[in-house]
Design an enzyme around this catalytic site. Structure first.
Site, mmCIF file in Angstrom:
data_model
loop_
_atom_site.group_PDB
_atom_site.id
_atom_site.type_symbol
_atom_site.label_atom_id
_atom_site.label_comp_id
_atom_site.label_asym_id
_atom_site.label_seq_id
_atom_site.Cartn_x
_atom_site.Cartn_y
_atom_site.Cartn_z
ATOM 1 N N GLY A 16 9.844 -61.860 -0.859
ATOM 2 C CA GLY A 16 9.197 -60.903 -1.763
ATOM 3 C C GLY A 16 10.138 -60.462 -2.874
ATOM 4 O O GLY A 16 11.284 -60.932 -2.979
ATOM 5 N N GLY A 17 9.657 -59.550 -3.700
ATOM 6 C CA GLY A 17 10.416 -59.107 -4.878
ATOM 7 C C GLY A 17 11.774 -58.530 -4.519
ATOM 8 O O GLY A 17 12.809 -58.932 -5.073
ATOM 9 N N ILE A 18 11.796 -57.596 -3.598
ATOM 10 C CA ILE A 18 13.058 -56.965 -3.203
ATOM 11 C C ILE A 18 13.807 -57.871 -2.218
ATOM 12 O O ILE A 18 15.030 -58.042 -2.319
ATOM 13 C CB ILE A 18 12.782 -55.567 -2.595
ATOM 14 N N GLY A 94 6.631 -55.307 4.045
ATOM 15 C CA GLY A 94 5.826 -54.095 3.875
ATOM 16 C C GLY A 94 4.604 -54.367 3.034
ATOM 17 O O GLY A 94 4.566 -55.314 2.242
ATOM 18 N N TYR A 157 0.800 -45.234 4.214
ATOM 19 C CA TYR A 157 2.111 -45.751 3.779
ATOM 20 C C TYR A 157 3.213 -44.699 3.968
ATOM 21 O O TYR A 157 4.283 -44.988 4.500
ATOM 22 C CB TYR A 157 2.005 -46.158 2.304
HETATM 23 P P1 NAD Z 1 6.528 -57.714 -1.904
HETATM 24 O O1 NAD Z 1 5.048 -57.635 -1.720
HETATM 25 O O2 NAD Z 1 7.073 -58.478 -3.039
HETATM 26 O O3 NAD Z 1 7.180 -58.277 -0.567
HETATM 27 C C1 NAD Z 1 6.747 -57.901 0.699
HETATM 28 C C2 NAD Z 1 6.856 -59.097 1.623
HETATM 29 O O4 NAD Z 1 6.417 -58.682 2.925
HETATM 30 C C3 NAD Z 1 5.977 -60.280 1.224
HETATM 31 O O5 NAD Z 1 6.767 -61.288 0.667
HETATM 32 C C4 NAD Z 1 5.370 -60.774 2.544
HETATM 33 O O6 NAD Z 1 5.868 -62.046 2.866
HETATM 34 C C5 NAD Z 1 5.937 -59.827 3.576
HETATM 35 N N1 NAD Z 1 4.899 -59.461 4.545
HETATM 36 C C6 NAD Z 1 3.796 -58.709 4.343
HETATM 37 N N2 NAD Z 1 3.089 -58.627 5.476
HETATM 38 C C7 NAD Z 1 3.752 -59.350 6.422
HETATM 39 C C8 NAD Z 1 3.522 -59.659 7.784
HETATM 40 N N3 NAD Z 1 2.451 -59.197 8.459
HETATM 41 N N4 NAD Z 1 4.418 -60.452 8.420
HETATM 42 C C9 NAD Z 1 5.501 -60.931 7.767
HETATM 43 N N5 NAD Z 1 5.775 -60.661 6.486
HETATM 44 C C10 NAD Z 1 4.908 -59.889 5.822
HETATM 45 O O7 NAD Z 1 7.022 -56.208 -1.923
HETATM 46 P P2 NAD Z 1 8.414 -55.579 -2.370
HETATM 47 O O8 NAD Z 1 8.155 -54.714 -3.524
HETATM 48 O O9 NAD Z 1 9.501 -56.589 -2.438
HETATM 49 O O10 NAD Z 1 8.670 -54.581 -1.117
HETATM 50 C C11 NAD Z 1 9.631 -54.847 -0.109
HETATM 51 C C12 NAD Z 1 9.792 -53.583 0.729
HETATM 52 O O11 NAD Z 1 10.241 -52.489 -0.092
HETATM 53 C C13 NAD Z 1 8.482 -53.115 1.378
HETATM 54 O O12 NAD Z 1 8.755 -52.640 2.678
HETATM 55 C C14 NAD Z 1 8.050 -51.958 0.488
HETATM 56 O O13 NAD Z 1 7.246 -51.028 1.170
HETATM 57 C C15 NAD Z 1 9.390 -51.386 0.083
HETATM 58 N N6 NAD Z 1 9.352 -50.584 -1.148
HETATM 59 C C16 NAD Z 1 9.004 -51.164 -2.330
HETATM 60 C C17 NAD Z 1 8.981 -50.386 -3.473
HETATM 61 C C18 NAD Z 1 8.635 -50.958 -4.817
HETATM 62 O O14 NAD Z 1 8.597 -50.190 -5.778
HETATM 63 N N7 NAD Z 1 8.411 -52.272 -4.949
HETATM 64 C C19 NAD Z 1 9.300 -49.031 -3.404
HETATM 65 C C20 NAD Z 1 9.638 -48.477 -2.190
HETATM 66 C C21 NAD Z 1 9.668 -49.277 -1.053
#
Ligand code: NAD
Length: 251
Positions: A16-18, A94, A157
């Protein structure tokens, strides 16, 4: 470093992104990294792996449903057979399913709690005994600013992300004498597809409220995770590190 001497790191949500930036930062730190992704993302994961290799990052991928205990057990067994015990775990998978509580059906509630919170138990439970035996472990749980302050439309969430921190503090106490640290990182609003899905006017209003005047970059989260995962970061445990541009301040 030869593969045999590298500590194994597992990043859920790794493609994912992060997660992508976390994988890069851990590889830069000399770890052997496994990025876990959804079964339905098999093709995406293969393309991602190729792109990573093209930019000089060798990384393994492994499918999992973090909401399923059995799937997590299978994933960790596979990694252990291939590379040895997991020494560094980043729980980063997430999802969001936003709506106000008056409209929230059980499926929206359950899926977010399962993927964001129950997953932290499902994955960590598989690796904790190995870490205890090794006398070394780094666990970093990705929470959120909205777990600290709550957010309109995110009862599911916010509850899942606040729950992560309770888990972090409790496990930190259980493992503090064993060379294991357990911490959470709470990102603010970060430029990823998750926040790109937020309507532009809402996004602009959010940015206007961030003292730093901009959203964060995934690299800024990855930098903090790598700091917590370092061999010589030994005395920080049970902490929550906010990385939010000043959006929410507490002490
Ligand atoms: P993203 O959607 O790019 O990546 C999330 C990844 O989670 C996806 O690549 C997917 O493969 C994986 N995923 C989802 N459901 C799954 C499952 N059931 N089993 C296995 N993998 C699964 O999101 P992101 O923005 O990179 O977020 C990464 C984390 O950071 C998350 O936990 C998110 O809640 C947290 N977060 C993000 C932000 C933001 O602004 N982007 C802010 C605060 C917290």
């Amino acid at each position: 470093m030869s593969k045999e001497n590298q500590k194994v790191a597992l990043v859920t949500g790794g493609i994912g992104g992060i997660g992508t930036e976390i994988c890069k930062a851990l590889i830069d730190q000399g770890r052997r990294v496994y990025a876990a992704h959804l079964l339905s993302e098999m093709e995406k994961a293969q393309d991602w792996k190729k792109e990573m290799a093209q930019s000089g990052y060798q990384v393994s991928t492994v499918p999992v449903d973090v909401a399923s205990f059995d799937s997590c057990a299978e994933m960790v067994k596979k990694i252990e057979a291939e590379a040895g015990p997991v020494a560094i775990l980043v729980n980063c998978a997430g999802i969001t399913r936003d709506t106000t509580l008056r409209k929230m059906d059980l499926e929206f509630w359950r899926s977010v709690i399962d993927v964001n919170l129950n997953s932290v138990y499902n994955v960590t439970r598989q690796v904790i005994n190995g870490m205890l035996e090794a006398g070394f472990g780094r666990i970093v749980n990705i929470s959120s600013v909205n777990g600290q302050k709550g957010q309109f439309g995110q009862t599911n969430y916010s509850a899942s992300k606040a729950g992560i921190h309770g888990f972090t503090m409790a496990l930190a106490q259980e493992t503090a004498k064993k060379g294991i640290t357990v911490n959470s990182v709470s990102p603010g609003y970060i430029e990823t597809s998750m926040t790109a899905a937020v309507p532009e006017d809402v996004r602009n209003a959010i940015v206007a409220g961030i003292p730093a005047g901009r959203m964060g970059k995934p690299e800024e989260i990855a930098h903090t995770v790598a700091f917590l995962a370092a061999d010589d970061t030994t005395y920080i445990t049970g902490a929550n590190i906010p990385v939010n541009g000043g959006l929410y301040m507490s002490y």
